[in-house]
Enzyme design. Structure first.
Site, PDB file in Angstrom:
ATOM      1  N   ASN A   9     -10.360   1.342  -2.203  1.00 56.10           N
ATOM      2  CA  ASN A   9      -9.595   0.495  -2.876  1.00 56.10           C
ATOM      3  C   ASN A   9      -9.840  -0.795  -2.033  1.00 56.10           C
ATOM      4  OD1 ASN A   9      -7.133  -0.929  -3.500  1.00 56.10           O
ATOM      5  ND2 ASN A   9      -5.648   0.253  -1.995  1.00 56.10           N
ATOM      6  N   TRP A  10     -10.367  -1.703  -2.837  1.00 54.93           N
ATOM      7  CA  TRP A  10     -10.631  -3.025  -2.222  1.00 54.93           C
ATOM      8  C   TRP A  10      -9.636  -3.800  -2.061  1.00 54.93           C
ATOM      9  CZ3 TRP A  10     -15.790  -4.980  -4.971  1.00 54.93           C
ATOM     10  CH2 TRP A  10     -16.988  -3.978  -4.911  1.00 54.93           C
ATOM     11  N   LYS A  11      -8.472  -3.501  -2.548  1.00 53.56           N
ATOM     12  CA  LYS A  11      -7.354  -4.334  -2.505  1.00 53.56           C
ATOM     13  C   LYS A  11      -7.673  -5.807  -2.976  1.00 53.56           C
ATOM     14  CE  LYS A  11      -5.578  -1.826   1.082  1.00 53.56           C
ATOM     15  NZ  LYS A  11      -4.467  -1.327   2.108  1.00 53.56           N
ATOM     16  N   HIS A  93       0.684   2.456  -5.562  1.00 56.17           N
ATOM     17  CA  HIS A  93       0.270   2.278  -4.088  1.00 56.17           C
ATOM     18  C   HIS A  93       1.451   1.521  -3.374  1.00 56.17           C
ATOM     19  CE1 HIS A  93      -1.706   0.365  -0.508  1.00 56.17           C
ATOM     20  NE2 HIS A  93      -2.877   1.267  -0.672  1.00 56.17           N
ATOM     21  N   GLY A 229      -8.942   2.414   2.234  1.00 54.61           N
ATOM     22  CA  GLY A 229      -8.995   0.681   2.073  1.00 54.61           C
ATOM     23  C   GLY A 229      -9.936   0.041   2.787  1.00 54.61           C
ATOM     24  N   GLY A 230      -9.486  -0.278   4.182  1.00 54.59           N
ATOM     25  CA  GLY A 230     -10.367  -1.212   5.013  1.00 54.59           C
ATOM     26  C   GLY A 230     -11.720  -0.585   5.174  1.00 54.59           C
TER      27      GLY A 230
END
Ligand code: PEP
Length: 247
Positions: A9-11, A93, A229-230
């Site tokens: 999830n690159w956001k 999310h 994520g990160g």
């Protein structure tokens, strides 16, 4: 045996140059004996699709509209995501629930819209720190999942579920494998009561998954991969997590 799924999830991160480097790194590192996807910001989906041509890595989005089409300025429909080849879309999310006041029902409606167009929704559920400390974890995740099960009906067996404790997202705090497994088992039991596909459905864990904790999390009976994520923003870190899923 469920095949593991790892989703990045690159956001709201990335640029054309950074994305090209990241995707090139993943292409070089793969393939893995696991399903791998990246959910990227809308403007980069088409270029990501091109970059991933010929690989087994699939791509998706981080949100979709609950509406089919029409005067909804700024929204992106699941028909559009399907049109450009998205395999997955993240819905519910915790950042969207918190910053965009998304309700359980809206999340469920988004999941339904996605499935209607052949895009697999990755439905996120998870408790806040205050809810965990108040002993409400089980009630919260069951309430969030129940709305989706109720809305999807017999199609609920087609979704992917992601358990993401809010207190573990982007904080460096990870649920212990035992804490995560306990919630995953609750979710699996809830799915079992709703669909005969519960045994093949994938329930991902998300929340500060890193290369050095992934293997232990993924070894749990009901953890079928991760929503990352990160650590999805660096090819080396993400591919190490994909390797851990492949064991
Ligand atoms: C996420 O945003 O879905 C997530 C799990 O983030 P992180 O891995 O950075 O905690």
């Amino acid at each position: 045996m469920r095949r593991k799924l790892v989703v990045g999830n690159w956001k709201m991160h990335g640029s054309r140059i950074a994305n090209a480097q990241l995707l090139a790194g993943l292409k070089e590192a793969g393939p893995w004996n696991a399903d791998v996807a990246v959910c990227v910001p809308f403007p980069y989906i088409a270029e990501t699709a091109l970059a991933l041509t010929g690989t087994s890595i699939v791509y998706g989005a981080q949100d979709c509209s609950a509406h089919e089409q029409g005067a909804y300025t700024g929204e992106v429909s699941s028909a559009m995501l399907s049109d450009i080849g998205c395999r997955y879309v993240i819905v519910g999310h915790s950042e969207r629930r918190a910053y965009h006041a998304e309700s359980d029902q809206l999340v469920a409606d988004k999941a339904k819209a996605a499935l209607a167009h052949g895009v697999t929704p990755i439905v996120c559920v998870g408790e806040t720190r205050a809810e965990r400390e108040a002993g409400q974890t089980e009630a919260v995740v069951k309430r969030q999942l129940a709305a989706v099960i109720h809305t999807l009906g017999h199609c609920c067996g087609e979704m992917v579920v992601a358990y993401e404790p809010v207190w573990a997202i982007g904080t460096g705090l990870t649920a212990t494998p035992a804490q995560a497994q306990a919630v995953h088992a609750v979710l699996r039991a809830q799915l079992h009561a709703a669909t005969d596909r519960s045994g093949v459905m994938r329930i991902l864990y998300g929340g500060s998954v890193k290369a050095d904790n992934a293997a232990e999390l993924f070894a749990q009976a009901d953890i079928d991969g991760g929503l990352i994520g990160g650590a999805a923003l660096k090819a080396g870190d993400f591919s190490a997590i994909c390797r851990a899923a492949a064991q």
